[in-house]
Design an enzyme around this catalytic site. Structure first.
Site, PDB file in Angstrom:
ATOM      1  N   ASP A  23     -26.753  67.897-116.228  1.00 11.46           N
ATOM      2  CA  ASP A  23     -25.671  67.105-115.658  1.00 11.46           C
ATOM      3  C   ASP A  23     -25.328  67.478-114.227  1.00 11.46           C
ATOM      4  O   ASP A  23     -24.602  66.762-113.554  1.00 11.46           O
ATOM      5  CB  ASP A  23     -24.406  67.246-116.512  1.00 11.46           C
ATOM      6  CG  ASP A  23     -24.623  66.743-117.926  1.00 11.46           C
ATOM      7  OD1 ASP A  23     -25.404  65.796-118.089  1.00 11.46           O
ATOM      8  OD2 ASP A  23     -24.029  67.309-118.855  1.00 11.46           O
ATOM      9  N   CYS A  24     -25.805  68.631-113.766  1.00 15.52           N
ATOM     10  CA  CYS A  24     -25.448  69.045-112.412  1.00 15.52           C
ATOM     11  C   CYS A  24     -26.524  69.984-111.866  1.00 15.52           C
ATOM     12  O   CYS A  24     -27.480  70.339-112.548  1.00 15.52           O
ATOM     13  CB  CYS A  24     -24.091  69.736-112.384  1.00 15.52           C
ATOM     14  SG  CYS A  24     -24.071  71.325-113.251  1.00 15.52           S
ATOM     15  N   CYS A 367     -19.239  75.157-110.995  1.00 17.18           N
ATOM     16  CA  CYS A 367     -19.828  73.829-111.227  1.00 17.18           C
ATOM     17  C   CYS A 367     -19.392  72.793-110.203  1.00 17.18           C
ATOM     18  O   CYS A 367     -20.210  72.080-109.627  1.00 17.18           O
ATOM     19  CB  CYS A 367     -19.494  73.341-112.629  1.00 17.18           C
ATOM     20  SG  CYS A 367     -20.544  74.064-113.903  1.00 17.18           S
ATOM     21  N   ASP A 409     -38.235  49.391 -81.115  1.00 15.44           N
ATOM     22  CA  ASP A 409     -39.404  48.634 -80.695  1.00 15.44           C
ATOM     23  C   ASP A 409     -38.942  47.178 -80.536  1.00 15.44           C
ATOM     24  O   ASP A 409     -37.893  46.793 -81.055  1.00 15.44           O
ATOM     25  CB  ASP A 409     -40.491  48.744 -81.765  1.00 15.44           C
ATOM     26  CG  ASP A 409     -41.744  47.967 -81.387  1.00 15.44           C
ATOM     27  OD1 ASP A 409     -42.118  47.980 -80.206  1.00 15.44           O
ATOM     28  OD2 ASP A 409     -42.330  47.334 -82.280  1.00 15.44           O
ATOM     29  N   ASP A 606     -42.207  49.257 -86.224  1.00 14.28           N
ATOM     30  CA  ASP A 606     -42.941  48.732 -87.379  1.00 14.28           C
ATOM     31  C   ASP A 606     -44.449  48.798 -87.214  1.00 14.28           C
ATOM     32  O   ASP A 606     -45.181  48.299 -88.062  1.00 14.28           O
ATOM     33  CB  ASP A 606     -42.536  47.267 -87.634  1.00 14.28           C
ATOM     34  CG  ASP A 606     -43.125  46.313 -86.601  1.00 14.28           C
ATOM     35  OD1 ASP A 606     -43.328  46.754 -85.449  1.00 14.28           O
ATOM     36  OD2 ASP A 606     -43.375  45.152 -86.944  1.00 14.28           O
TER      37      ASP A 606
END
Length: 712
Positions: A23-24, A367, A409, A606
């Protein structure tokens, strides 16, 4: 990747397990410490977000030994050979049927019975509460011992065990039993919160339909969507989800991309346009050619990148990991001193100060602190992924917040990457005639400028008559006969060799060129008939995206290999500076110069020529339609090619960092308050466990707010 252990060319095996009950980050640390102690372990990756454990190891170790080690800590682990798939989206039990919930329910029931029995038979009260405590404490002690045996002595379970047993020894049995129950309830709440975070990204895989209508031999047949191959043709009926990434072959429809991109308004799609797996077809049937296999479609790429990203720790998370290794032993030391010093030094009551020391043990459980950063990072990455913002890890997510300038770009990034006809002028002929004759010569050509002319003719409804004897003149243009007319379409310089321009026409051509437009001149039967101007136009949201960055205090600049005239025209329309006629190494050099001047640079591109600059920038961002090289080199990707998404990415980063700061303040603030009140004798064990459990739940819930990031 297969769950089964497999040998690669270097005699190294890899085992991938689904681990439930984590859980952690503290849970992940326990698993990692335990598995790392096994012989022959080469590398470990534990992901709480995806509930996976990936281990590289030598061939001598039995993969099942890894699973048994994990189970010994109290977590579930699938056998290595149970599944041959990497899919970790197996349906989970409802939270109220999970082992932790059932244990909390059993302990709570025993506690209620103990209270009832205490009222009926007061002499049995102590033993009743002791029995109720043992219902919940025995599994906790077992996990504490296992964790200590496997390398994590200062676990939350160990602190809880010491506090509960200590409270019992000083006569606070009722309180000890209640604290154990509250601890178990806290674990259930942590599990529910962690499950919600996992479901947010896991839910993406459910967007893709299970089946598709494959077109084969003139008929359609229903096949699994996962079996579709690149190049296959599928039919998507109105209301159906698109089963794969593809390009529209035939049909036109409004496609709802909200499930994938967050766009609230459906987008009209027609032949030649891309569609994404998981989007919803609207009002018309579409025939689609598949462009990506199931494992490589948009959804799969998003999930895979987010899984990988969540395994890469952010600097803040690494810092807290280091601090927590010292923090917990320090808390134990402080608790011990609080318990023994006052009685030894000033003769205070032992029971009172031991009680306070035990409360400090519970207050000091790390925790909430340990989960404060990874919970926010995981939620931030998931929120971005659901909106097409792919960020490769917490470190990148943190760096984005510091960006001061974005280097874009031009072609395919700030612009659409394809020219469109912007101007049509006729000299003695109508604009419609000019467009028709030009399109006739360009028919059948795949050149981008030809596509622009043909697209404009289709948009304007201009007829495209057949052309005969069409001939390309290298570097000059095209000639041919259309309806008995001798037609030439080419550059102004080539046209000037055939016909004289008036002064006014020369000024018009010069003005269009100054605007960064490419001019094509139409000559019919030796007379100047008209001209077309074309340009790669800025994306529709480019100006809004640049303005959105400016509102955040982030500047922008264009770095392009295109000619200066075109670059200045595009940059001028967007209100930013342009640097043009650059080679790939020039772009990289300019990024370095900006950094040397104190700027934190994000580079957006890109193409292959952007890769060096993407790698040199503090954060490299690839546009989603870009090349694989750009996507691999970049730290992040804007999947749907929107300039405004770069600004959204920076906003998400800043929101995430603010969330992390709030989480750390909650975790440490609550502990500080209850530490003071405990030493002052105002609070005891119950508030102490509520301080830890409450802080953990608050931190997780605060992190989950990031999942509600607005789409716009």
């Amino acid at each position: 990747m297969s769950d089964a252990a497999t040998l690669d060319q270097t005699d190294q095996a890899q085992t991938r397990l689904r681990v439930t009950g984590m859980d952690c980050a503290a849970c992940a640390t326990k698993v990692e410490n335990a598995v790392r102690r096994l012989p022959g372990i080469e590398g470990i990756q534990v992901s709480v977000a995806t509930e996976t454990l990936t281990v590289r190891h030598g061939p001598s170790i039995d993969a099942r030994a890894i699973a048994e080690t994990v189970r010994g800590l109290g977590y579930g682990a699938e056998e290595p050979d149970v599944s041959t798939s990497t899919d970790t989206s197996t349906a989970e039990l409802p939270w109220w049927r999970s082992p932790k919930a059932l244990l909390a329910f059993a302990c709570g029931t025993a506690l209620v019975l103990a209270y009832a029995l205490g009222h009926v038979a007061p002499t049995t009260e102590r033993w009743a509460f002791l029995a109720a405590m043992m219902v919940g404490l025995v599994p906790i002690v077992r996990r504490a011992v296992s964790a200590a045996r496997y390398g994590t002595p200062f676990s939350i379970e160990m602190l809880m065990s010491v506090a509960a047993i200590g409270a019992t020894l000083i006569g606070a049995t009722e309180e000890a039993a209640t604290v154990v129950f509250l601890f178990l309830v806290g674990e259930v709440l942590e599990g529910v919160a962690a499950g919600r975070a996992r479901a947010s990204i896991r839910g993406l895989t459910g967007l893709v339909p299970d089946t598709a209508l494959l077109e084969r031999d003139g008929a359609t047949e229903q096949v699994p969507a996962s079996a579709l191959r690149v190049g296959a043709s599928v039919l998507v009926r109105p209301g159906d989800r698109v089963p794969a990434d593809g390009v529209v072959l035939d049909g036109e429809s409004a496609v709802d991309e909200a499930p994938v991109t967050g766009e609230s308004v459906p987008r009209r799609k027609g032949p030649g346009e891309a569609v994404f797996a998981g989007t919803v077809n609207g009002d018309g049937a579409l025939r689609i050619r598949v462009t990506a296999a199931a494992r490589d479609n948009t959804i799969a790429r998003v999930v895979r990148l987010v899984e990988e990203a969540q395994e890469a720790k952010a600097p803040t998370e690494r810092l807290i990991d280091r601090v927590s290794k010292v923090y917990t032993p320090a808390v134990v030391g402080v608790a011990f001193l609080v318990a023994v010093l006052p009685p030894l030094v000033v003769g205070a009551a032992w029971a009172e100060w031991i009680y306070k020391g035990l409360a400090i043990l519970l207050i000091g459980c790390p925790c909430a602190l340990v989960i404060s950063t990874p919970a926010a990072i995981a939620a931030g990455l998931s929120a971005g992924a659901r909106r097409g913002l792919l960020i490769k890890g917490g470190a990148v997510l943190e760096r984005l917040a510091a960006v001061t300038i974005v280097a874009f770009d031009k072609t395919g990034t700030l612009t659409e990457g394809k020219p469109v006809v912007t101007d049509i002028s006729g000299f003695g002929r109508s604009e419609r005639d000019v467009l028709s004759l030009s399109a006739a010569l360009e028919g059948g050509s795949s050149h981008p400028l030809a596509k622009a002319v043909l697209a404009k003719a289709a948009e304007a409804g201009a007829p495209v008559p057949p052309a005969f004897g069409t001939k390309a003149l290298g570097g000059k243009g095209l000639t041919g006969k259309v309806g008995g007319l001798d037609v030439f379409l080419g550059s102004p310089r080539a046209a000037a060799e055939r016909v004289a321009f008036t002064a006014e026409q020369e000024v018009q051509v010069s003005a269009l060129n100054s605007d960064g437009k490419t001019v094509a001149v139409l000559v019919v039967n030796g007379a100047l008939a008209g001209l077309l101007a074309m340009r790669d136009e800025p994306r529709s949201d480019a100006k809004a995206g640049i303005d959105r960055l400016a509102a955040q205090g982030v500047g922008a600049v264009v770095l392009t290999g295109d000619n200066a005239r075109t670059a200045q025209a595009v940059a001028g329309a967007l209100g930013i500076e342009a640097r043009a006629e650059l080679l790939p190494e020039d772009k990289q050099r300019i990024v370095r110069e900006l950094q040397a001047g104190g700027a934190v640079v994000a580079k957006v591109g890109d193409g292959i020529n952007d890769a060096p600059a993407l790698a040199a920038a503090d954060v490299g961002i690839a546009m989603g339609g870009g090349t694989d090289v750009a996507l691999e080199t970049a730290d992040a990707a804007v999947l749907h090619g929107r300039v405004a998404d770069v600004a959204r990415m920076v906003e998400l980063s800043r929101r995430t960092l603010a969330n992390i700061r709030a989480n750390i303040a909650i975790a440490l603030g609550l502990k500080a308050v209850f530490l003071v009140t405990t030493v002052a004798g105002l609070t005891g064990l119950w508030p102490a466990i509520l301080a830890d459990t409450g802080a953990t739940v608050l931190v997780t819930a605060n992190a989950l707010r990031l999942l509600r990031m607005p789409a716009g």
